[in-house]
Design a protein around this motif. Structure first.
Motif, PDB file in Angstrom:
ATOM      1  N   ASP A 153      33.879  38.301   7.204  1.00 31.46           N
ATOM      2  CA  ASP A 153      32.742  39.171   6.887  1.00 31.46           C
ATOM      3  C   ASP A 153      31.722  39.219   8.022  1.00 31.46           C
ATOM      4  O   ASP A 153      30.800  40.040   8.001  1.00 31.46           O
ATOM      5  CB  ASP A 153      32.027  38.674   5.615  1.00 31.46           C
ATOM      6  N   MET A 154      31.867  38.339   8.996  1.00 32.08           N
ATOM      7  CA  MET A 154      30.892  38.263  10.085  1.00 32.08           C
ATOM      8  C   MET A 154      31.096  39.386  11.097  1.00 32.08           C
ATOM      9  O   MET A 154      32.214  39.827  11.335  1.00 32.08           O
ATOM     10  CB  MET A 154      30.995  36.921  10.820  1.00 32.08           C
ATOM     11  N   SER A 155      30.006  39.827  11.676  1.00 31.84           N
ATOM     12  CA  SER A 155      30.068  40.804  12.765  1.00 31.84           C
ATOM     13  C   SER A 155      29.088  40.377  13.844  1.00 31.84           C
ATOM     14  O   SER A 155      28.073  39.722  13.565  1.00 31.84           O
ATOM     15  CB  SER A 155      29.730  42.210  12.266  1.00 31.84           C
ATOM     16  N   PHE A 156      29.392  40.746  15.082  1.00 32.27           N
ATOM     17  CA  PHE A 156      28.557  40.380  16.221  1.00 32.27           C
ATOM     18  C   PHE A 156      28.003  41.637  16.871  1.00 32.27           C
ATOM     19  O   PHE A 156      28.626  42.702  16.840  1.00 32.27           O
ATOM     20  CB  PHE A 156      29.375  39.600  17.256  1.00 32.27           C
ATOM     21  N   THR A 157      26.825  41.480  17.474  1.00 33.18           N
ATOM     22  CA  THR A 157      26.256  42.554  18.277  1.00 33.18           C
ATOM     23  C   THR A 157      26.313  42.143  19.742  1.00 33.18           C
ATOM     24  O   THR A 157      26.407  40.957  20.073  1.00 33.18           O
ATOM     25  CB  THR A 157      24.792  42.831  17.888  1.00 33.18           C
ATOM     26  N   SER A 158      26.213  43.117  20.616  1.00 30.86           N
ATOM     27  CA  SER A 158      26.291  42.845  22.051  1.00 30.86           C
ATOM     28  C   SER A 158      25.158  41.941  22.512  1.00 30.86           C
ATOM     29  O   SER A 158      25.320  41.155  23.452  1.00 30.86           O
ATOM     30  CB  SER A 158      26.260  44.170  22.811  1.00 30.86           C
ATOM     31  N   ARG A 159      24.012  42.007  21.837  1.00 32.03           N
ATOM     32  CA  ARG A 159      22.848  41.210  22.244  1.00 32.03           C
ATOM     33  C   ARG A 159      23.069  39.711  22.070  1.00 32.03           C
ATOM     34  O   ARG A 159      22.388  38.900  22.699  1.00 32.03           O
ATOM     35  CB  ARG A 159      21.618  41.623  21.436  1.00 32.03           C
ATOM     36  N   GLU A 160      23.999  39.324  21.211  1.00 33.39           N
ATOM     37  CA  GLU A 160      24.209  37.903  20.952  1.00 33.39           C
ATOM     38  C   GLU A 160      24.943  37.189  22.083  1.00 33.39           C
ATOM     39  O   GLU A 160      24.781  35.977  22.280  1.00 33.39           O
ATOM     40  CB  GLU A 160      24.991  37.720  19.643  1.00 33.39           C
ATOM     41  N   PHE A 161      25.741  37.912  22.834  1.00 32.59           N
ATOM     42  CA  PHE A 161      26.611  37.255  23.819  1.00 32.59           C
ATOM     43  C   PHE A 161      25.866  36.717  25.035  1.00 32.59           C
ATOM     44  O   PHE A 161      26.214  35.629  25.534  1.00 32.59           O
ATOM     45  CB  PHE A 161      27.759  38.191  24.188  1.00 32.59           C
ATOM     46  N   PRO A 162      24.836  37.392  25.557  1.00 26.71           N
ATOM     47  CA  PRO A 162      24.055  36.741  26.622  1.00 26.71           C
ATOM     48  C   PRO A 162      23.377  35.453  26.150  1.00 26.71           C
ATOM     49  O   PRO A 162      23.227  34.511  26.936  1.00 26.71           O
ATOM     50  CB  PRO A 162      23.025  37.811  26.998  1.00 26.71           C
ATOM     51  N   VAL A 163      22.982  35.402  24.902  1.00 23.64           N
ATOM     52  CA  VAL A 163      22.392  34.179  24.355  1.00 23.64           C
ATOM     53  C   VAL A 163      23.412  33.042  24.419  1.00 23.64           C
ATOM     54  O   VAL A 163      23.104  31.922  24.840  1.00 23.64           O
ATOM     55  CB  VAL A 163      21.930  34.402  22.901  1.00 23.64           C
ATOM     56  N   ILE A 164      24.641  33.339  24.011  1.00 22.45           N
ATOM     57  CA  ILE A 164      25.712  32.339  24.036  1.00 22.45           C
ATOM     58  C   ILE A 164      26.023  31.932  25.469  1.00 22.45           C
ATOM     59  O   ILE A 164      26.145  30.742  25.783  1.00 22.45           O
ATOM     60  CB  ILE A 164      26.967  32.895  23.332  1.00 22.45           C
ATOM     61  N   ALA A 165      26.149  32.922  26.356  1.00 19.80           N
ATOM     62  CA  ALA A 165      26.494  32.627  27.757  1.00 19.80           C
ATOM     63  C   ALA A 165      25.417  31.786  28.424  1.00 19.80           C
ATOM     64  O   ALA A 165      25.714  30.821  29.154  1.00 19.80           O
ATOM     65  CB  ALA A 165      26.691  33.937  28.520  1.00 19.80           C
ATOM     66  N   ARG A 166      24.158  32.121  28.184  1.00 15.39           N
ATOM     67  CA  ARG A 166      23.059  31.389  28.815  1.00 15.39           C
ATOM     68  C   ARG A 166      23.026  29.942  28.338  1.00 15.39           C
ATOM     69  O   ARG A 166      22.864  29.014  29.137  1.00 15.39           O
ATOM     70  CB  ARG A 166      21.750  32.110  28.505  1.00 15.39           C
ATOM     71  N   ARG A 167      23.192  29.739  27.037  1.00 17.31           N
ATOM     72  CA  ARG A 167      23.168  28.383  26.494  1.00 17.31           C
ATOM     73  C   ARG A 167      24.369  27.580  26.990  1.00 17.31           C
ATOM     74  O   ARG A 167      24.255  26.386  27.293  1.00 17.31           O
ATOM     75  CB  ARG A 167      23.157  28.441  24.971  1.00 17.31           C
ATOM     76  N   GLN A 168      25.528  28.237  27.095  1.00 15.31           N
ATOM     77  CA  GLN A 168      26.714  27.555  27.620  1.00 15.31           C
ATOM     78  C   GLN A 168      26.458  27.053  29.036  1.00 15.31           C
ATOM     79  O   GLN A 168      26.782  25.907  29.379  1.00 15.31           O
ATOM     80  CB  GLN A 168      27.911  28.513  27.609  1.00 15.31           C
ATOM     81  N   ASP A 169      25.851  27.890  29.861  1.00 12.54           N
ATOM     82  CA  ASP A 169      25.550  27.500  31.231  1.00 12.54           C
ATOM     83  C   ASP A 169      24.517  26.375  31.287  1.00 12.54           C
ATOM     84  O   ASP A 169      24.613  25.462  32.121  1.00 12.54           O
ATOM     85  CB  ASP A 169      25.031  28.706  32.019  1.00 12.54           C
ATOM     86  N   GLU A 170      23.527  26.434  30.421  1.00 10.90           N
ATOM     87  CA  GLU A 170      22.512  25.373  30.395  1.00 10.90           C
ATOM     88  C   GLU A 170      23.141  24.035  30.046  1.00 10.90           C
ATOM     89  O   GLU A 170      22.828  23.006  30.663  1.00 10.90           O
ATOM     90  CB  GLU A 170      21.426  25.731  29.379  1.00 10.90           C
ATOM     91  N   ASN A 171      24.030  24.034  29.073  1.00 12.54           N
ATOM     92  CA  ASN A 171      24.702  22.787  28.691  1.00 12.54           C
ATOM     93  C   ASN A 171      25.580  22.269  29.823  1.00 12.54           C
ATOM     94  O   ASN A 171      25.656  21.056  30.064  1.00 12.54           O
ATOM     95  CB  ASN A 171      25.543  23.014  27.429  1.00 12.54           C
TER      96      ASN A 171
END
Length: 361
Positions: A219-237
């Motif tokens: 039932d989940m859906s993603f928007t394009s705006r969510e992926f930079p958030v994920i990418a940025r946090r991945q890089d920070e970690n």
């Protein structure tokens, strides 16, 4: 060592790269000066940019005034004309009178004289920190204990394991980190970076179930705006782990892979994710093949039919962007053996620093 106080002190060096001996010198000078200038001099042919060295020294010594200068004049301690050419660069960069020059080098006496300053010699035998820039360039791993967090992060060999859903990326990346930790010594702190996208997905599903307990992953859906958030946090970690670990770091996916996941869930490329991914260099990608790996639904997976497409898409994009990669297949043991061989090969290549300008002492 002098116990006097000085108005304006100077520490000068290549800091190629900076190490604990340099930091001890700077801290000693700071303790004895009202104001301290740290002058970072780099030749244009050296392989660590001047801007990086200045940034590293500023991070380590926020109370000092750190400036940089390009100095492409070879060192000849016996030639007054060469000395004066260097001094013109030094004076222009420092920009004010110097009361004391702090150094552990033999040329400190002449450098101080030419600045009209007092020489303060600090640990010339390097007994407190038995390290030099030459030693670090020759063997970074062997001198890892003498490097600060920012330099470690810059030198860490970053290995990313990526692949389609349920192809063993987490298992392989964890096993690789454990394998290198068992080698002990400097490798005992080998780090592993988890896939932040999974944490994000778990939180997203939990939030949906707080509203509707019957909500399911499909039932989940993603928007394009969510992926930079994920990418940025991945890089920070990843960056945080690189600052704390050994000379090699293993990552369960990265921001480059986030771009492919954007294609899978939203369609098309995301320029912001691509911009984020381009900021960090990874040294080796290990692509886990889906062939022969049963699909396991862990509650956050729904795409077994898409695995061949994703494997092919990862492979094409890795090749298109010129990233170094290896496709690993077979059973679990075979994959680990292939991966270790590839990582050992990467580490055996060493770190290649351009030679500094020659010095005639």
């Amino acid at each position: 060592m002098s116990g006097k106080r000085y108005g304006h002190g100077l520490v000068l060096g290549k800091f190629y790269p900076p190490h604990t001996g340099h930091h001890h010198l700077v801290r000693t000078a700071q303790d004895q000066c009202e104001r301290l200038t740290v002058l970072v001099c780099a030749a244009s042919g050296e392989s660590v940019p001047l801007a990086d060295r200045v940034a590293w020294m500023r991070e380590e010594h926020p109370g000092a005034h750190v400036v940089g200068a390009v100095d492409d004049i070879p060192v000849d301690l016996h030639d007054p004309a060469v000395w004066e050419a260097h001094m013109a660069i030094f004076r222009a960069a420092v920009g004010r009178r110097v009361d004391a020059v702090f150094t552990s080098e033999a040329y400190g006496t002449e450098l101080a004289r030419r600045f009209g300053a007092e020489e303060v010699c600090v640990d010339p035998a390097r007994s407190l920190f038995p390290v030099s820039g030459t030693a670090v360039r020759a063997d970074p791993a062997g001198n890892w204990e003498f490097l600060g967090p920012a330099v470690r992060a810059a030198l860490t060999r970053r290995v990313v394991v990526l692949g389609a859903e349920s192809t063993g990326t987490t298992t392989l990346s964890r096993e690789l980190a454990a394998h290198y930790r068992r080698r002990g010594g400097v490798w005992a702190k080998t780090g592993w970076v988890a896939e932040y996208g999974r944490d994000y997905s778990e939180e997203k599903l939990a939030a949906a179930r707080a509203v509707d307990p019957a909500a399911a992953w499909e039932d989940m859906s993603f928007t394009s705006r969510e992926f930079p958030v994920i990418a940025r946090r991945q890089d920070e970690n990843e960056e945080r782990a690189a600052r704390l670990g050994s000379p090699v770091l293993f990552c369960d996916t990265d921001s480059f892979a986030t771009g492919i996941w954007h294609e899978r869930y939203v369609g098309g490329r995301n320029r912001e994710v691509e911009r984020i991914a381009a900021r960090t260099k990874r040294d080796l990608y290990l692509l886990t093949d889906h062939a022969g790996v049963p699909f396991e639904d862990d509650g956050l997976r729904d795409g077994p039919r898409l695995r061949p497409w994703m494997t092919a898409r990862f492979r094409r994009e890795l090749a298109r962007t010129g990233r170094r990669f290896l496709v690993v297949g077979g059973d679990r043991r075979s994959r680990l053996e292939q991966a270790v061989a590839a990582v050992d090969g990467l580490l055996a290549e060493g770190w290649h620093f351009a030679a500094p300008l020659p010095e005639r002492r």
